[in-house]
Every structure is written in C-alpha cells, then in structure tokens.
Design an enzyme around this catalytic site. Sequence first.
Site, short mmCIF file in Angstrom:
data_model
loop_
_atom_site.label_atom_id
_atom_site.label_comp_id
_atom_site.label_asym_id
_atom_site.label_seq_id
_atom_site.Cartn_x
_atom_site.Cartn_y
_atom_site.Cartn_z
NE ARG A 7 -0.78 -0.16 5.00
CZ ARG A 7 -0.84 0.64 6.09
NH1 ARG A 7 -1.59 1.83 5.92
NH2 ARG A 7 -0.34 0.46 7.20
CB SER A 34 -5.56 3.31 6.10
OG SER A 34 -5.75 3.56 7.29
CD GLU A 55 -17.19 2.26 2.32
OE1 GLU A 55 -18.52 2.28 2.88
OE2 GLU A 55 -16.35 2.49 3.46
CG PHE A 80 -14.94 -1.26 4.26
CD1 PHE A 80 -15.90 -2.25 4.98
CD2 PHE A 80 -13.83 -0.70 4.94
CE1 PHE A 80 -15.73 -2.44 6.24
CE2 PHE A 80 -13.59 -1.00 6.27
CZ PHE A 80 -14.52 -1.78 6.95
CG HIS A 106 -5.84 -2.18 5.41
ND1 HIS A 106 -5.29 -0.98 4.90
CD2 HIS A 106 -5.28 -1.95 6.73
CE1 HIS A 106 -4.52 -0.35 5.57
NE2 HIS A 106 -4.60 -0.77 6.79
CG ASP A 114 -8.17 -2.62 12.49
OD1 ASP A 114 -8.20 -2.36 13.86
OD2 ASP A 114 -8.19 -1.95 11.46
NE ARG A 164 -1.85 -2.56 9.86
CZ ARG A 164 -1.73 -2.84 11.29
NH1 ARG A 164 -2.31 -4.19 11.61
NH2 ARG A 164 -1.28 -2.08 12.19
#
Lengths: 306, 276
Positions: A7, A34, A55, A80, A106, A114, A164
Amino acid sequence: MEKIATRAAFGEAIAELGAKYRNIMVLDADLASSTKTLKFAQAFPGRHFNIGIAEQNMMSIAAGMAIKGKIPFACTFAIFATGRAWEQIRNGIAYPNLNVKVVGSHSGIMTGEDGATHQALEDIAVMRAIPNMKVFCPADAYETKAVIASMCEDFGPVYLRLGRSAVPVLYDEKYRFKPGKGDVLRDGTDITIFAVGSTVSRALSAAEILESQGVSARVCNMCSIKPIDEDLILESARKTKKLFSVEDHQIIGGLGSAISEVLAEAGSGIPLKRIGMHKFGESGKDEDLYRKYGLDAEGIVRVVSG
Amino acid sequence: MDFATLDKKAATLRIDALTAIHKANSGHTGSSMSCMDILVALYYGGVMRIDPKKPQMPDRDYFVLSKGHGAPALYAILADLGFFDKSELDHLRQASALLQGHPVIKIPGIEATTGSLGQGISMAVGIALAIKADREDRDVFALLGDGELQEGQVWEAAMAAAHYRLDNLVAIVDHNKLQIDGPCSGVMNVAPIADKFEAFGWKVIPLVSGHNIEELVLAITKAKNIARQPTVIVAPTVKGKGVPFAENKVSYHGVALSEAEMAEVVPLLQGVGDRV
C-alpha cells in the site's frame, strides 16, 4: 532484507504517475491515511476527492468520472471496496467496462489487530467472478509500482489487492509486469508452490527450508490472478507433478481455485493442495496470525511434507 | 416555444414507448408514462446541449436516467431524435438486440449504465465532479424515481453533491407516488422529499405538475442558473399518465399493455395531437 508495504508503494506510485497521467483521479472513503494517497492529494489537490464513509457512492462516482474520460482510482480497505460496494462495481463499472481502478488495501488476515470484520478474505473470489474485471495482487513494492504503471496504460476495470504490512522486497525497478503472466522466482524439479501477494516471500522461505530437506521447489508468483497464466500452470504441472497454492484468502474462489480450474479443464490429472484460509480470521499480530493459520514458511513446509 | 406542440410530441412518444413495451411483452409501462413529459422537456425544451448527429460531442451536457426502468420512454425519444434507427424499438428487450431492458452505455445517446436503483445519481455526481475538475461549463441532469429515494446511496450522493457544491447538477424526481409493492407511503415512506433535499443542502424547486412541459422547462432553466449548490426539481406525476385505465395503478408498474388495451389507448393519445 528491506521491507515495504504494497500500500505504501501504491501511494508512491500514484503520486508519481499523477504527473504523467493528467486524467488520474483518486477517490478515498475516509481512509486516505491508510491507503497512502495523501502524497497524491498534496501534489494534485484538484484531483483527489474524499467521498467520506460511503463506499457505494465512491464506486459509482468513480464510474461517472470514467464516463467523462478520467482514470479514477477508488481506494479503501479491500473488504469495503469489494464487499460493501460489490454491486456498484459489478453493474456500474465492470458491465459498462469503464476504466475504473478499484484499489483494496488491507487485504487478508495480514490486516491483523482490527480483526475479522476488516480482513478481506473473499475479495479475490468475488472480483474475479465478474466479467471484464482483471485481478492483480502484487508481492512487493516494485511489483506494485510495475502493476500500477501497467494499469494506467491498459484500458479497463481492475481490482488491485494490496496489503497492510511491510513485505520483503523481491524485485527492483527494472521489473516489468505483464497481465496474464506469472513469474518463476525460483526454479525446482520436485514440487511447485504458486503464491500471491504477501505469501510469495513466505513461499520462497519455505522453498529454502525444503531444499535443506532434499525437496526441490519451484516458486511461482501469480500476481495476475485474472487473467491467469495457464501456460505456466500447465508447464509446472508437467515438470514437477506435485502442486501447492498458498494465499492469504479463503481457499474457495481464490488463487487455488483459479489454478484448479485450469488444471481440471486441461485434464492434467495433477493434484493441487490449496493452502489458505478455511474460516474467518481474528485479531492478532500479522505474524502470529500467519503462524496460527499456517500461512508462514513453516506452515507451508508442513503441508508440503505432510 | 410552442408547448402545445411538445404536448403532442409527448403523446406520440408515449405511443412509441407503449408499442415497444407491447411488442416486447415486457417492460415498465407505468414508470415510462409518468416520466415522459419530464424527458420531453429535457430533450425538446432547449435546455440540454446535445446533438444526435454527434453523440460524443465534447461540450455536450449529460443526462443520466437513474430510474433506469423508465428506459422505454428515453429510447422512444432517442430514436425520434435520430440517435439510432427507430426500428430498434421493435426489438426492445429481445436477444441480441441493441435496446436492453435497462439503459446501457453502448446505446447511442445513453451516457450511463443504470437500472440498479440509486447508482445513477452517484454517477451523475461523478460526471459533474469531473466537469468541475476540467473547468468546463457543462450541466448534468439526472432523473430519479420517488421509490428510488429509499436507496441509501441516493442520500450518500446527495450529501456529496452539496459538499462539492455541484451547481452543474440538476436532479429531477419523478414523484409518481407508487412502487412495485404499493404506494411509496405504505411500502416505505419517502416524504417529505423537498425537506430532505433541502436539509442535505440542495436548492429545491417544487412543481405543481410534472406533466406541464412549460412549467418543467422553466424550472430546469432556473435550476441551471442556481449557483454553489445542486438543484432538485420535485415533479409530481401520475404513474401511467396518458393511459387512463393504467393511471395511478400499481398493477401497471411492470407489465405490457395487451392488444385490446393498445387499441383503446392509441386513438386517445393520437387525439392529443388532433386537439392541438
């Protein structure tokens, strides 16, 4: 060994390519820090749009921008992007074959602390089922940059799967990515391990352990999950006779499934053992989770040796 | 502008849309009839910059049919304007034909692939944002159904349009008060529509009738000149308008007229022209 998250490489690449491709637009859903698009936002404030925590709206807005000739990159957590907004992607982006790039950061249990709600483990399956949609999952920072450069040149919708955590650097700036092409990172004669994304470096580590145990393993990086490199799969089946796939994704519908389809349709008769997730994830440090769910080098070796 | 001529035009186009649905024996009769006058105001009222000979004209305005099931009405207009051959209407919803059940981008004159409710208005927001980013003077029009307002995405789009001050975006709500399962007020109340949009930061123009083409053209002209916020025109309509036995009837939402019903309604609609 140097480690960079894919990322983070995406954030660098899109900020660089923004100057070359004036029609790139970047959209975020309150996760710009992020998805690492802040550098692009600073460089091109008039071409970065925060859509807020919405989204579905983001994907359809991206479709509208593509209708107007833009190359929108719609970025958020993989769960998402591909879950919450699947139908917007299917009906509004892929069906009209719009030039929208869906970026899911992620992905997988690598997302870690998470927990399961934020760990996309079915995203490859649901994206690759959609006609017109390509699916790429780069293994390191340089491959990420090469994939994004290719995405900007090639027209059409793409799902880019990112992770991530920092992963080892495997390539350098000379690396060129070609959709539909796998990459043999290490050749071997006994078995083949097909890996993707975060599991590629782990498969390479597994191959080293196996070597010390007298097993010669070929390791193929299958970044281009769709289109998939059928020739490389079938050649590996002929050459090594024992095949494994490893992915930070459910074993249903992901890389292993895609390879199985090729093997079955070709009537290869060569068995494939899929290594991946069989259930929802949980909170934890990424390395602890990879160990627990057998996605680390030792886990791969256990399956191969078993 | 001779609005009586446009009334006649709308009646003729109603026949075309009903005929296409009848031949397909499938399609949304009630919805196509309720939005026809709104579409005639947009396409024949001199408010939208388009050129049927140049569907991709670089400075054109955009129209998005967010309530995609109203497609037969839009197809009848696009055929009449010459975006594609009128004979295509005879093959609506048939295999290998151009005209799909819901709008698709490959059809000349169709700007957005819609049909899944709630998405078209977001696409219109995306087009409007891209126009603003390019500093162009072009407008985006979107037509929504009132039942469609039950989709949460509509309000995500409404929030974004106001946030980005999209004064080049005009939404029109075809407020026919009915949906497949019954009256909107009974299925899931969407009222008060104007108050909701106002609260989201939109300029609201309420109409007396969504079938008064003159009132529609005036409202659209006014909406184009609103600065620093998007505009929504709430147009009260009658579902099935122009087909007396189908007006305000939920049962005609998604069914084609029979041979006998066509024989009854076509002379009535032809009469609209005669009275002019």
